[in-house]
Scaffold this active site. Structure first.
Site, mmCIF file in Angstrom:
data_model
loop_
_atom_site.group_PDB
_atom_site.id
_atom_site.type_symbol
_atom_site.label_atom_id
_atom_site.label_comp_id
_atom_site.label_asym_id
_atom_site.label_seq_id
_atom_site.Cartn_x
_atom_site.Cartn_y
_atom_site.Cartn_z
ATOM 1 N N ASN A 14 0.858 -1.187 0.000
ATOM 2 C CA ASN A 14 0.000 0.000 0.000
ATOM 3 C C ASN A 14 0.895 1.237 0.000
ATOM 4 O O ASN A 14 1.490 1.575 1.022
ATOM 5 C CB ASN A 14 -0.904 -0.025 1.244
ATOM 6 C CG ASN A 14 -1.749 1.232 1.374
ATOM 7 O OD1 ASN A 14 -1.910 1.990 0.415
ATOM 8 N ND2 ASN A 14 -2.286 1.461 2.559
ATOM 9 N N LYS A 16 0.030 4.229 -0.099
ATOM 10 C CA LYS A 16 -0.617 5.386 0.533
ATOM 11 C C LYS A 16 -0.459 6.608 -0.390
ATOM 12 O O LYS A 16 -0.509 6.457 -1.599
ATOM 13 C CB LYS A 16 -0.063 5.613 1.940
ATOM 14 C CG LYS A 16 -0.204 4.360 2.810
ATOM 15 C CD LYS A 16 0.031 4.601 4.266
ATOM 16 C CE LYS A 16 -0.150 3.308 5.052
ATOM 17 N NZ LYS A 16 -0.072 3.516 6.497
ATOM 18 N N HIS A 100 -9.664 0.978 5.106
ATOM 19 C CA HIS A 100 -8.375 1.176 5.779
ATOM 20 C C HIS A 100 -8.561 2.109 6.971
ATOM 21 O O HIS A 100 -9.399 3.011 6.946
ATOM 22 C CB HIS A 100 -7.357 1.765 4.797
ATOM 23 C CG HIS A 100 -5.954 1.763 5.308
ATOM 24 N ND1 HIS A 100 -5.482 2.711 6.201
ATOM 25 C CD2 HIS A 100 -4.916 0.928 5.073
ATOM 26 C CE1 HIS A 100 -4.218 2.456 6.479
ATOM 27 N NE2 HIS A 100 -3.846 1.380 5.815
ATOM 28 N N GLU A 102 -7.009 4.554 8.035
ATOM 29 C CA GLU A 102 -6.862 5.984 7.751
ATOM 30 C C GLU A 102 -8.128 6.546 7.119
ATOM 31 O O GLU A 102 -8.473 7.709 7.343
ATOM 32 C CB GLU A 102 -5.635 6.203 6.859
ATOM 33 C CG GLU A 102 -4.341 5.951 7.602
ATOM 34 C CD GLU A 102 -3.151 5.630 6.711
ATOM 35 O OE1 GLU A 102 -2.071 5.374 7.277
ATOM 36 O OE2 GLU A 102 -3.304 5.627 5.473
ATOM 37 N N GLU A 171 -5.197 -4.836 10.908
ATOM 38 C CA GLU A 171 -4.193 -3.795 11.088
ATOM 39 C C GLU A 171 -4.454 -3.073 12.408
ATOM 40 O O GLU A 171 -5.303 -2.196 12.475
ATOM 41 C CB GLU A 171 -4.219 -2.806 9.918
ATOM 42 C CG GLU A 171 -5.628 -2.438 9.427
ATOM 43 C CD GLU A 171 -5.625 -1.217 8.527
ATOM 44 O OE1 GLU A 171 -4.627 -0.967 7.860
ATOM 45 O OE2 GLU A 171 -6.638 -0.499 8.521
ATOM 46 N N GLY A 177 2.596 2.686 10.984
ATOM 47 C CA GLY A 177 3.487 3.825 10.823
ATOM 48 C C GLY A 177 4.139 4.286 12.109
ATOM 49 O O GLY A 177 4.770 5.334 12.150
ATOM 50 N N SER A 213 3.406 -1.995 10.438
ATOM 51 C CA SER A 213 4.875 -1.942 10.559
ATOM 52 C C SER A 213 5.527 -3.288 10.257
ATOM 53 O O SER A 213 6.415 -3.754 10.990
ATOM 54 C CB SER A 213 5.279 -1.450 11.954
ATOM 55 O OG SER A 213 4.798 -0.135 12.182
#
Length: 249
Positions: A14, A16, A100, A102, A171, A177, A213
């Site tokens: 991904n 991003k 996701h 985010e 996730e 991150g 991560s």
């Protein structure tokens, strides 16, 4: 018990909101060359919408599949800025990330909206990757299991023919991150919980990826777990060497 032999490993990158035409071309060339040798996993690259046609061109003839990072909940219409599932399919996109963390956090996507996006993806013949996971606050409060089950609930009554086409990515939001990662045992516990929510007749076919991560130095330990079938990789997917090293794990 999970049977890995029935599920070929899957590694999804991904990007991003990263990329440039020149940088992408170099990265994709390195990935294409590195994936030339038979890997024991399938590879997917999920890039921003504007670069998907470049991916289709650069990866033509390779075994690497193309994915988008999001999709509209609508089939077509007056939805400025949205991209439909049929549009993605039209440019040879095979996969799409849905829900996701985010998107849930920054765009307030509800479980119901995520389900609507999943429905559009399936109807267009795309392979959706449904993302679920708990925040650090939820993790520390010990409510991880209830959060995950609630995020899955909106699709669990769908027909088996639909559930068979969905891939799930766990996730933990606190590990995205941040440099932190769930331990292999922590991740395995949640992956086993997710598989237990799927109907018994097809649970063994469900691909469940870990995202948070994932790096070359922790990939092998994660993939050794019986219910972890691969990874949804963020930062490390922007570097061909790292991404291929994780694939080799």
């Amino acid at each position: 018990m999970a049977v890995h032999s029935l599920r070929k490993r899957l590694l999804v990158g991904n990007w991003k909101m990263h990329g440039s035409l020149q940088g992408n071309a170099q990265l994709l060339a390195e990935l294409k060359q590195g994936a030339g040798s038979a890997l024991a996993c399938d590879l997917v690259v999920c890039a921003p919408y504007v670069y998907l046609s470049q991916l289709a061109s650069c990866l033509k003839g390779s075994a690497i599949a193309i994915g988008a990072q999001d999709v509209s909940a609508h089939a077509q219409g007056a939805y400025t800025g949205e991209v439909s599932a049929s549009m993605l399919a039209d440019i040879q996109c095979a996969w799409v990330i849905v829900g996701h963390s985010e998107r849930r956090q920054y765009h307030a996507e509800s479980n119901q909206l995520v389900a609507a996006k999943l429905r559009q993806a399936l109807d267009a013949g795309l392979k959706p990757i449904l993302c679920v996971g708990e925040t650090q606050q939820e993790h520390e409060a010990g409510v991880t299991h209830s959060v995950i089950i609630e995020q899955l609930r909106c699709v669990l009554d769908w027909p088996l023919s639909d559930l068979q086409k969905i891939c799930v990515a766990y996730e933990p939001v606190w590990a995205i991150g941040t440099g932190l990662s769930a331990t292999p045992d922590q991740a395995q516990e949640v992956h086993a919980l997710i598989r237990a929510q799927w109907p018994d007749s097809i649970a063994h076919t469900l691909h469940i990826l870990y995202g948070g991560s994932v790096k070359p130095d922790n990939a092998a330990d994660l993939f050794a777990m019986p219910d972890i079938d691969g990874a949804l990789v963020g930062g490390a997917s922007l570097h061909a060497h790292d991404f291929l090293h994780i694939a080799a794990a």
